[in-house]
Scaffold this motif. Sequence first.
Motif, PDB file in Angstrom:
ATOM      1  N   ASP A 113       0.918  -1.203  -0.064  1.00  0.00           N
ATOM      2  CA  ASP A 113       0.195   0.179  -0.004  1.00  0.00           C
ATOM      3  C   ASP A 113       1.027   1.082   0.049  1.00  0.00           C
ATOM      4  O   ASP A 113       1.990   1.289   0.610  1.00  0.00           O
ATOM      5  N   CYS A 114       0.329   2.298  -0.774  1.00  0.00           N
ATOM      6  CA  CYS A 114       0.943   3.711  -0.586  1.00  0.00           C
ATOM      7  C   CYS A 114       0.299   4.411   0.474  1.00  0.00           C
ATOM      8  O   CYS A 114      -1.049   4.542   0.516  1.00  0.00           O
ATOM      9  N   GLN A 115       1.128   4.983   1.265  1.00  0.00           N
ATOM     10  CA  GLN A 115       0.583   5.744   2.603  1.00  0.00           C
ATOM     11  C   GLN A 115      -0.134   6.991   2.374  1.00  0.00           C
ATOM     12  O   GLN A 115      -0.803   7.630   3.107  1.00  0.00           O
ATOM     13  N   SER A 116       0.248   7.751   1.124  1.00  0.00           N
ATOM     14  CA  SER A 116      -0.356   8.841   0.848  1.00  0.00           C
ATOM     15  C   SER A 116      -1.604   8.779   0.010  1.00  0.00           C
ATOM     16  O   SER A 116      -2.294   9.966   0.110  1.00  0.00           O
ATOM     17  N   ASN A 117      -1.603   7.495  -0.652  1.00  0.00           N
ATOM     18  CA  ASN A 117      -2.987   7.842  -1.605  1.00  0.00           C
ATOM     19  C   ASN A 117      -4.269   8.113  -1.255  1.00  0.00           C
ATOM     20  O   ASN A 117      -4.726   7.366   0.012  1.00  0.00           O
ATOM     21  N   LEU A 157      10.086   3.504   1.416  1.00  0.00           N
ATOM     22  CA  LEU A 157       8.884   3.958   1.143  1.00  0.00           C
ATOM     23  C   LEU A 157       8.389   3.893  -0.305  1.00  0.00           C
ATOM     24  O   LEU A 157       8.759   3.184  -0.891  1.00  0.00           O
ATOM     25  N   CYS A 158       7.596   4.811  -0.667  1.00  0.00           N
ATOM     26  CA  CYS A 158       6.761   4.714  -2.018  1.00  0.00           C
ATOM     27  C   CYS A 158       7.294   5.850  -2.784  1.00  0.00           C
ATOM     28  O   CYS A 158       7.219   6.979  -2.293  1.00  0.00           O
ATOM     29  N   PHE A 159       7.372   5.663  -4.141  1.00  0.00           N
ATOM     30  CA  PHE A 159       7.959   6.789  -4.969  1.00  0.00           C
ATOM     31  C   PHE A 159       7.013   7.206  -6.098  1.00  0.00           C
ATOM     32  O   PHE A 159       7.041   7.695  -6.948  1.00  0.00           O
ATOM     33  N   CYS A 160       5.586   6.793  -5.768  1.00  0.00           N
ATOM     34  CA  CYS A 160       4.492   6.981  -6.571  1.00  0.00           C
ATOM     35  C   CYS A 160       4.081   8.398  -6.822  1.00  0.00           C
ATOM     36  O   CYS A 160       4.375   9.298  -6.155  1.00  0.00           O
ATOM     37  N   PRO A 161       3.353   8.636  -8.162  1.00  0.00           N
ATOM     38  CA  PRO A 161       3.083  10.263  -8.118  1.00  0.00           C
ATOM     39  C   PRO A 161       2.288  10.802  -7.075  1.00  0.00           C
ATOM     40  O   PRO A 161       2.227  11.931  -6.788  1.00  0.00           O
ATOM     41  N   SER A 162       1.425  10.127  -6.282  1.00  0.00           N
ATOM     42  CA  SER A 162       0.849  10.666  -5.200  1.00  0.00           C
ATOM     43  C   SER A 162       1.797  11.022  -4.116  1.00  0.00           C
ATOM     44  O   SER A 162       1.751  12.390  -3.570  1.00  0.00           O
ATOM     45  N   CYS A 163       2.828  10.124  -3.822  1.00  0.00           N
ATOM     46  CA  CYS A 163       3.915  10.360  -2.894  1.00  0.00           C
ATOM     47  C   CYS A 163       4.797  11.512  -3.513  1.00  0.00           C
ATOM     48  O   CYS A 163       5.086  12.624  -2.412  1.00  0.00           O
ATOM     49  N   GLU A 164       4.993  11.590  -4.676  1.00  0.00           N
ATOM     50  CA  GLU A 164       5.741  12.732  -5.048  1.00  0.00           C
ATOM     51  C   GLU A 164       5.119  14.158  -4.872  1.00  0.00           C
ATOM     52  O   GLU A 164       5.692  15.235  -4.675  1.00  0.00           O
TER      53      GLU A 164
HETATM   54 ZN    ZN Z   1       3.119   6.230  -3.040  1.00  0.00          ZN
END
Ligand code: ZN
Length: 668
Positions: A113-117, A157-164
């Motif tokens: 899971d992404c924690q900012s999504n 952690l996560c490097f997805c667009p949401s986290c970015e």
């Molecule tokens: Zn993320």
Amino acid sequence: MECRELDIQFGVDYYPEHWPRERWETDARLMEELGVQVVRMAEFSWSRLEPEKGRFRFGWLDDAIALLARHGIRTVLGTPTAAPPAWIIAENPEIQPMDANGLRRHFGGRHHDCQSNAVYREHIRRYVTAFAGHFAKNPNVIGWQVDNELGNSHGDLCFCPSCEERFRQWLREKYGTVESLNEHWGTVFWSQDYSDFSQVTAPRATAAGQNPSQLLDWKRFCSDLVLEFHQFQAEILRAAAPDKFITHNMMGFSEKVSYFQLGDKLDFSSHDQYPGGHFREGQNELRADAQAAELDFIRGTRQKSFWIMEQQSSITGWEVLGRAPKPGQLALWAMQSAAHGADAIVFFRWRSCAVGTEQYWHGILPHSGVPGRSYREIGQLIRRAGPLLRQVRGALPQSRAAIVFSYDQEYAFDIQPHHPQLTYVDHVMTYYRALFRRNIPVDFIREEEDFSRYQWIIAPLQYLMYPELEQKYRDYVRRGGNLVLTMRTGVKDAYNRCMCQAPLPGGLSDVLGLQVPEYDCLRETSVEIQWDGRTYTGEKWSDLIEPTAARPLAVYGSEFYAGTPALTVNRFGEGRAYYVGTEMSPALADRFVEEMVSQGLEPLASTPLGVEVTRRVSGNRRWYFVLNHTGQTQYVTLPPHWIPWDGQRRSTLPPFAVDVYTEEEEEA
Ligand code: ZN
Ligand code: GAL
């Protein structure tokens, strides 16, 4: 609510959903007979509690809680957000985390899971609101754990667009303008200037090199994101059930999230203690110091007693296994947790699971469910230590020495280790281990802590320095404190930029009475160090020290700087400031701790190698724990006024045995 207010000493982590219902009654009875007072459940049960969106199936968990309660066992419930179910992932695959190469991590394990999504947050809000609402009024549910081992998620952690995008927001709040960000990140280098925040990215894999200031902010951001992820759930739980506690199962020196800041949000901290390791080195007496340090660190997150939420109960392992704990070792390890400030110990797990990744991470009961050695040994422990833990609740070691621990310093060394083998925690451990070997109690403290509570402050690798911290160290020594600073002090500012206003160690030069105009990274070599005619070793790094007022304690014995100081002490104001210009070998660290002892830092007792002594103090009462971490009988001579807490005073300690003594201080 602090944990000393709870009359709970022992528990187990239980997964009733892994077993047929017909077995639950047997489990509850065996638990009761063992002395179990609490279970933690449900932190990985989302698919069985909400099998379809909005269709909650809390009934089986209600039944398990009620059944356990009939056996006098209360419940801590976890939120299951470390393992969202397949139907959520199918509906919203974008919540799966992205690694530094931009690739998704997929369903089939956990922490997918992404924690900012934002979409994931809505799933969490729905679940946690229903869950908290349902169990809030259940008097047998006494507390909550949010998620599980927060930060134990992904490599970084996560490097997805949401986290970015969240990172950009975080940077906007921190820097205000993109010009300020450019200045603090030093983007002039390699043409990295930004003209708009929208151009800033998460530090994904690059073609060559990365910006150390960007990386440091990214790590701080990730920690803040995890904290906010925790708070998002904690607020729902608190609002629904203000009478229940919130704790979290931390993982010692795991660095993804600041446990100091997480601890601030909890009623009390908890920790997962696996001396047998997570596929690291095998279990042996030599890990006793590392175990002790993790426990002291968790106590330091709030400077309070804590819980062990997962204590090893048998062989550990996923694909490969660790050694079988030897007779007495499980109890020894649990007692060590208590010796360092645990008020309650919850064993992971009740029964070895027949299915899934953790089939070989064994529980108290084997796969067969038939009680065996772990059950017997843990039962003996509970019968003996239950009354003890009840007494020592809330008691702390009353350390006169503290080690300053900083996530920022750790992050900075993760980013630039200098020497390929240098790690922040290992370096900190060179000091901890030497104190441990002398049975000198020590606290881990954050930079913000009140230093005046301690006679000795050891502050390793104070690499990032800023004016307030510099002033704290200066005041501490001036007012009579004994301060130990080390190699790489005062090198950079808080933005990971090298400071250039003065030679190293910068503003603390006068406190230390020295300058460090040069240094040497000890690649594939070490350096000799002479102290009082004896030769020791320094590793990884040499600072070339020019005293202005400091007195050399030890000098280098090799290299082109042979004969120049390696360790120094300086009187400043009412206090003393030590400087250690290298990473000390164990023998050198022992010699250094001898120096501290000669200056008034008292060991609790002198014991053979492998026998640990700790203390817990409450009011005028003291308890001493004497732990034999070795597989051999050890001979100990303890202060005669210590009174055996149970059993007889004895000077022979069998393999893995633990003796407990008490001492009453005269009323003043
Ligand atoms: Zn993320
Ligand atoms: C812990 C975790 C548990 C279980 C255990 C054994 O880190 O919290 O859920 O996975 O390790 O691997």
